[in-house]
Structures are given as structure tokens and as C-alpha cells.
Design a protein around this motif. Structure first.
Motif, short mmCIF file in Angstrom:
data_model
loop_
_atom_site.label_atom_id
_atom_site.label_comp_id
_atom_site.label_asym_id
_atom_site.label_seq_id
_atom_site.Cartn_x
_atom_site.Cartn_y
_atom_site.Cartn_z
N VAL A 256 0.70 7.55 -1.00
CA VAL A 256 2.13 7.82 -1.05
C VAL A 256 2.50 7.88 -2.53
O VAL A 256 2.18 6.95 -3.28
N VAL A 257 3.13 8.98 -2.97
CA VAL A 257 3.41 9.17 -4.39
C VAL A 257 4.91 9.20 -4.63
O VAL A 257 5.71 9.42 -3.72
N GLN A 258 5.29 8.96 -5.89
CA GLN A 258 6.69 9.04 -6.29
C GLN A 258 7.12 10.50 -6.33
O GLN A 258 6.38 11.37 -6.82
N GLY A 259 8.33 10.77 -5.82
CA GLY A 259 8.78 12.14 -5.68
C GLY A 259 8.89 12.89 -6.99
O GLY A 259 8.51 14.05 -7.07
N ALA A 265 2.29 5.49 -5.66
CA ALA A 265 3.21 4.38 -5.37
C ALA A 265 2.64 3.44 -4.33
O ALA A 265 2.99 2.27 -4.29
N HIS A 323 2.86 -0.21 -2.65
CA HIS A 323 3.31 -0.19 -1.26
C HIS A 323 2.11 -0.03 -0.33
O HIS A 323 1.29 0.87 -0.53
N LYS A 410 11.27 7.64 7.20
CA LYS A 410 10.16 8.57 6.99
C LYS A 410 10.47 9.86 7.75
O LYS A 410 10.59 9.86 8.97
N VAL A 444 10.91 8.68 2.62
CA VAL A 444 9.52 9.10 2.44
C VAL A 444 9.33 10.36 3.28
O VAL A 444 9.59 10.35 4.48
N GLU A 458 11.92 17.49 -3.96
CA GLU A 458 12.32 16.92 -5.25
C GLU A 458 13.77 17.29 -5.55
O GLU A 458 14.53 16.47 -6.07
N GLU A 463 12.60 10.25 -2.66
CA GLU A 463 11.95 9.31 -3.58
C GLU A 463 10.43 9.29 -3.47
O GLU A 463 9.72 9.14 -4.46
N TYR A 464 9.91 9.40 -2.24
CA TYR A 464 8.47 9.28 -2.04
C TYR A 464 7.96 10.38 -1.13
O TYR A 464 8.67 10.86 -0.25
N GLN A 466 4.25 12.09 0.94
CA GLN A 466 2.95 11.79 1.51
C GLN A 466 2.45 13.04 2.23
O GLN A 466 3.22 13.72 2.88
#
Length: 489
Positions: A256-259, A265, A323, A410, A444, A458, A463-464, A466
């Protein structure tokens, strides 16, 4: 030998019949659950029959998004289908006689997907009907859950469908097969499960030879010996019990990555079954049975132990507040054991190094009770975050938001896949992001597969993220090698 071999053959046949019945009842229950969701969808829009398509269209589309398994909703009046969520205003003849008991039809396909089977649920009104299109893939997936030695098919009216999605006017059973048929008491469909007669002989040769030896040496103990061998034959549930005891369920990690930055993340933990014979088995083939058999809690506990051990060896290399998310179901929320498991999981980690997420799924509804209220309150007190998985696709998401302490939403991959290309999906996605902002929740987005989807998300301030664009679910060693660089912390 003359007395014992027929006895063993009878026992082997009975064991196969019992397993066929177990598969049959499982398929019946799963398809009835799918049709139950279709019934809920029709109940929500029955009042729209007779309304112009222009005014009814939006409510129909909302009905599709609110209920799982529903692919389309259609309105019919006076023998004509006049409104569809797939095509808008239409004018097709509706043949009510084509439906079994006027309620269910298995089609070879339709104009939108001509080569893909479609199950249509029909609810009649005084002047017309509501038609619910259900993708046949949901039925095929259920039929594939049985053992390979068994052939399962479903009949609706005069049509049959098998696990490969082939719809025929007659069932195609193996030669010299034993066929067991059972009809649903709630809906007009029948499930047939068959196995070849030769399977009985193969089992006698391959699995019962110790009994032959016992018969020649200990004839009076024939029944006992046969029972001992038969007891080793595993049903689907027994095989799951064996796999849990053997620790065959292992965690895979999807990043899971930051947006904005794309930096790592955290990760969602996804279970895989490392079967000693079949190899890697995906979760959709065993999770529903694990939930219905009560094994899901023990399976999750084992996963948490394995994930804890993995993370402890790499915690110094992970980003701060890493996380880590686990999926939980209704079975986890029937006692306070989940709270203790979360405490035990977090205990060995330095403060603020790991953030534990519990993702609520809707395969089984979590009933709101005083116990669940206290459970989620205590989870919040110890810093455990709660996310609603696949938000927007189930019928309990808003109830969960009202009753439970929720930190994140999510977005289901079905909405992300059509981001910036499908108007309805785009509107729903925007609504979810706006709702999260108003409730001070973070979002997410699941199923991000290309740069266009990422750029759109974006822009919306998600924010996140996946999805396969950032990495597929992999074992922990591969996850660390691909996404985590060693640090000097």
C-alpha cells in the motif's frame, strides 16, 4: 475376501455419495445466497415499475452498486422491457414463460455479452416485473469449489450450466456416472453432482489395499479395518481442518503506497493455501468455506503469528507507522478474543512502528450488538484502525459507518477500474472521496493498475493506493526485496 470386498465397495460408494451430497448442499447454499441478494435488489426498486426510464435510471444504477453479485437491473411493463442499467431506454419483448416458475432463467448470453452465461432473476408486479442480471461467473466459481473427481452442474428450467460456463439444453454427465440431484426449496433451480462408477474401483485399489491384507489375515476384523481406511477420506471441510492443523495457510503481502509520493506506507495481508498436492490455492476457493465452517478465526490467528514473526525481523527497515492490514469477518466479532489477539500482535513492536488495520468484509454481515460496540471501542483505545473493505459494493457499509468506529474507506477495484472513463463509476468514486473527507476518514483505492487511474486518484486527493501497478501479493521475502531498502536505523 468374498464377504469383505463387497462390504468395502459399499463403504467406498457411501463415502463418495456423502461427499457428493456435501458438495451439493454447499453449492445450493451459495447460489441461494446469491439469489437472496438479487431479491433484495428487486425489493428496493419494485416501486419504479411503470416510471419513465429517464427518472428511474439513476435509482436503478444505485441499486446495482448497492447489492453484490448484481450486474444489471431492468424494468418491464405490459410484456416489454423498457429500461436497463446497461443500455438505458430499450424496447425488448419480455417472455415471462421463459422463466422457471416465472422467477429464474439461465441464458446462453445477451446482446451485451453474447458468449457469457447470464442468470436472470425476475420479480413480477401487477403490471410488469423487475429483472436482475447476475453474471454467470459467480455460479461457475461456486461449481469449481468441489473436488476434481466430482462433476457439478446447475439446472434452471430446461438449461444446464457446468463449471466451465457452458450452457446446454441437456446435462452432460460422464459415462456410467452416479448422479445425485437436489432442488432448492426457495428458488427454482436444481444442483446435480456426479462421479464415475470407475472411481469406486480406483479408490478400492489405491486407498483400501491395507484392508485387503487385513481381510486375508484378520477376516473377523474386516469391518474395523475398512472403517479405519474410510475415515482417512477427507471431505472439503475435513481437508480444511487438516490444512489448518498443518499450518499450510501462509501470508502474502501486497504493498500500500502513499497517493502523492508513491512511497511505501504498508501492506495488506492476503492468505494463500500452500497445499502439499495441489500447490498454491487462491483464497476465493476456500475462504467462504472457512467462514461457514468456523475455521476462519483460527486461520487468521495463525496468519497474525506468522506476520508478527516476519515483521519483527525487518521492523528497523520498515517506514515509521508501517500499516499492516488483516481481513476480518463476522466470526471474529462474536467475542473479545480479537482484542486480545491484536494486543498480543502489537506488544513486541516499538511504539509507533506498526499500525494494525482490521478490514471489515461483507461476505457475512457483522451484527451490531453491545458486544461488538465494546469490541470496536476497545480496539480504538489500543490504536487499532478499522477500514471498510470494498466500500460501495455491499449493503451494510453505511450501517457500519454509523455503528462502529471506522478510520478508513477502501474503494472497490470495480470503481477504480473505470475511473475517468465511466460516468457512473466516476460519480460514485467522487462521492466516496467526498464522504470520507466530511467524516474525517482517509481513503485507500484498491485495484490501481495503470498510470491513468493513479493520476485521476491523485487529483481527487486519495491518500493511499494499492494494486498491481505498485506490486502483486508476494511472500514476505520477495516483498522486502522489492519494496524495502535496508536502513541504518
Amino acid at each position: 475376501m468374498l464377504l469383505g470386498l463387497p462390504f468395502l465397495a459399499l463403504q467406498a460408494r457411501q463415502s463418495l455419495d456423502d461427499e457428493a451430497t456435501a458438495i451439493q448442499q454447499f453449492v445450493l447454499a451459495r447460489i441461494e445466497a446469491i439469489l437472496g441478494h438479487a431479491g433484495d435488489a428487486t425489493a428496493d426498486v419494485l416501486d419504479l415499475v411503470g416510471s419513465p426510464c429517464v427518472s428511474a435510471g439513476l435509482d436503478l444504477r444505485r441499486g446495482v452498486t448497492a447489492h453484490p453479485f448484481v450486474r444489471s437491473l431492468n424494468l418491464a411493463e405490459n410484456g416489454r422491457i423498457y429500461c436497463s442499467t446497461l443500455e438505458g431506454a430499450v424496447d425488448y419483448a419480455e417472455d415471462s414463460s421463459a422463466y422457471a416458475n416465472g422467477r429464474l432463467q439461465l441464458m446462453f448470453g445477451n446482446l451485451v455479452t453474447p458468449n457469457r452465461a447470464l442468470l436472470v432473476y425476475r420479480q413480477a408486479t401487477k403490471t410488469g416485473a423487475v429483472l436482475v442480471g447476475i453474471d454467470g461467473q459467480h455460479v461457475f466459481d461456486v461449481l469449481r469449489l468441489g473436488a476434481e473427481e466430482f462433476v457439478a452442474q446447475v439446472r434452471v428450467g430446461e438449461n444446464w450450466v457446468d463449471k466451465d460456463g457452458t450452457v446446454t439444453a441437456a446435462a452432460h454427465w460422464p459415462d456410467s456416472a452416479t448422479v445425485n440431484l437436489a432442488s432448492s426449496v426457495t428458488y427454482p433451480f436444481t444442483v446435480g453432482v456426479a462421479y464415475r462408477q470407475s472411481l469406486v474401483c480406483r479408490h478400492l485399489i489405491s486407498a483400501y489395499w491395507p484392508s485387503w491384507l487385513l481381510l486375508t489375515l484378520l477376516g473377523l476384523l474386516m469391518a474395523y479395518g475398512g472403517h479405519r481406511v474410510l475415515s482417512r477420506r477427507n471431505s472439503l471441510t475435513t481437508e480444511l481442518h487438516r490444512a489448518v492443523e498443518a499450518g499450510e495457510f501462509v501470508p502474502f503481502y501486497q504493498p500500500v503506497v502513499q497517493g502523492g509520493s508513491g512511497e511505501l506506507a504498508g501492506a495488506e495481508v492476503l492468505v494463500r493455501w500452500m497445499h502439499p498436492v495441489e500447490g498454491l490455492i487462491p483464497p476465493n476457493q476456500f475462504i467462504p468455506l472457512a467462514e461457514s465452517s468456523g475455521l476462519i478465526v483460527k486461520m487468521t490467528n495463525q496468519l497474525m503469528d506468522k506476520v508478527q514473526a516476519d515483521l519483527l525481523g525487518q521492523v528497523k527497515n520498515l517506514p515509521e507507522r508501517f500499516h499492516i492490514g488483516f481481513n476480518i469477518s463476522a466470526a471474529h466479532c462474536r467475542s473479545m478474543e480479537l482484542l486480545e489477539r491484536c494486543r498480543d500482535f502489537l506488544k513486541p513492536f516499538p511504539p509507533a512502528s506498526i499500525v494494525l488495520f482490521l478490514e471489515l468484509t461483507e461476505r457475512e454481515i457483522i451484527q451490531a450488538t453491545p458486544l461488538t460496540d465494546e469490541l470496536f471501542k476497545q480496539l480504538d483505545n489500543i490504536g487499532v484502525q478499522v477500514a471498510l473493505d470494498d466500500f460501495g459494493t455491499g449493503n451494510s457499509s453505511l450501517e457500519y459507518l454509523q455503528r462502529f468506529t471506522v478510520n478508513a474507506l477502501k474503494i472497490d477495484q470495480s470503481f477504480v477500474a473505470k475511473a475517468d472513463s465511466d460516468a457512473l463509476s466516476t460519480h460514485i468514486l467522487d462521492i466516496i472521496v467526498d464522504l470520507a473527507s466530511r467524516l474525517d476518514l482517509f481513503v485507500v483505492a484498491e485495484g490501481v493498475e495503470n498510470a491513468m487511474q493513479r493520476a485521476y486518484l491523485e487529483k481527487r486527493g486519495v491518500e493511499y493506493m494499492q494494486g498491481y501497478l505498485f506490486g502483486r501479493p508476494v511472500p514476505f521475502a520477495d516483498f522486502i526485496a522489492a519494496h524495502v531498502a535496508p536502513t541504518s536505523k
